[in-house]
Design an enzyme around this catalytic site. Structure first.
Site, mmCIF file in Angstrom:
data_model
loop_
_atom_site.group_PDB
_atom_site.id
_atom_site.type_symbol
_atom_site.label_atom_id
_atom_site.label_comp_id
_atom_site.label_asym_id
_atom_site.label_seq_id
_atom_site.Cartn_x
_atom_site.Cartn_y
_atom_site.Cartn_z
ATOM 1 C CE LYS A 9 -14.337 -0.108 -1.073
ATOM 2 N NZ LYS A 9 -14.264 0.792 -2.253
ATOM 3 C CE1 TYR A 49 -8.287 -0.430 -2.094
ATOM 4 C CE2 TYR A 49 -8.065 -0.875 0.264
ATOM 5 C CZ TYR A 49 -8.848 -0.750 -0.867
ATOM 6 O OH TYR A 49 -10.215 -0.953 -0.787
ATOM 7 N NE ARG A 85 -13.915 -5.763 -11.954
ATOM 8 C CZ ARG A 85 -13.535 -4.945 -10.967
ATOM 9 N NH1 ARG A 85 -13.529 -5.360 -9.726
ATOM 10 N NH2 ARG A 85 -13.160 -3.710 -11.240
ATOM 11 N NE ARG A 102 -18.405 -0.715 -6.915
ATOM 12 C CZ ARG A 102 -17.378 -1.304 -7.486
ATOM 13 N NH1 ARG A 102 -17.225 -1.271 -8.796
ATOM 14 N NH2 ARG A 102 -16.482 -1.922 -6.740
ATOM 15 C CG ASN A 112 -16.767 1.584 -4.693
ATOM 16 O OD1 ASN A 112 -16.512 1.031 -3.620
ATOM 17 N ND2 ASN A 112 -15.914 1.570 -5.702
ATOM 18 C CG HIS A 115 -12.242 -5.039 -3.054
ATOM 19 N ND1 HIS A 115 -11.412 -4.406 -3.949
ATOM 20 C CD2 HIS A 115 -11.839 -6.329 -2.995
ATOM 21 C CE1 HIS A 115 -10.535 -5.295 -4.403
ATOM 22 N NE2 HIS A 115 -10.771 -6.466 -3.835
ATOM 23 C CD GLU A 126 -8.282 -8.770 -4.416
ATOM 24 O OE1 GLU A 126 -7.922 -7.667 -4.848
ATOM 25 O OE2 GLU A 126 -9.428 -9.236 -4.602
#
Length: 139
Positions: A9, A49, A85, A102, A112, A115, A126
């Site tokens: 990000k 989104y 994750r 994070r 954060n 993604h 995605e």
């Protein structure tokens, strides 16, 4: 073999943390099978989104995510979706423990760092959104 879409990000890019984040993924044993850099525009952000595009906070997400170019990666590995994750920690960086990406590099719920796909099914959607099939490379 399972795949996950990763987006480094704008906050990650602004802090020059891309190398650190990519190293953590590689050190965890994941293989990068696609990578590119691009700037996200309004139409792709609304698609990506879609689940929150009608919420009052979406313009803030859109402004942040389009503020600078990002890096897209496709990682491959056994159980990569959940393992990535776990490496990231909770969505809200303020709640993420030290040692997670994070927790170490993020600042809040939006800034954060990364993604990552939240399921194998969403990873497929995605990846197709951001990469053409011929852009995926495998050994």
């Amino acid at each position: 073999m399972e795949k996950s879409l990763i987006i480094l990000k704008p906050d990650c890019m602004a802090a020059n943390n891309a190398g650190e984040v990519i190293s953590r993924f590689e050190n965890a044993g994941f293989t990068i099978v696609a990578a590119k850099m691009a700037r996200l525009d309004s139409s792709i952000l609304r698609e990506h989104y879609a689940h929150v595009a009608d919420k009052p906070f979406f313009p803030e997400i859109e402004s942040f995510m389009s503020s600078r170019p990002v890096i897209f990666l496709v990682l491959e590995g056994e159980g990569v979706v959940q393992k990535v994750r776990d490496l990231l920690g909770p969505t809200d960086s303020a709640e993420a423990p030290a040692g997670t990406i994070r927790g170490d590099l993020g600042t809040d719920k939006m800034k954060n760092v990364v993604h990552a796909s939240d399921s194998v099914e969403n990873a497929s959607i995605e990846i197709d959104r951001f990469f053409r099939s011929e852009e995926l490379c495998a050994d």
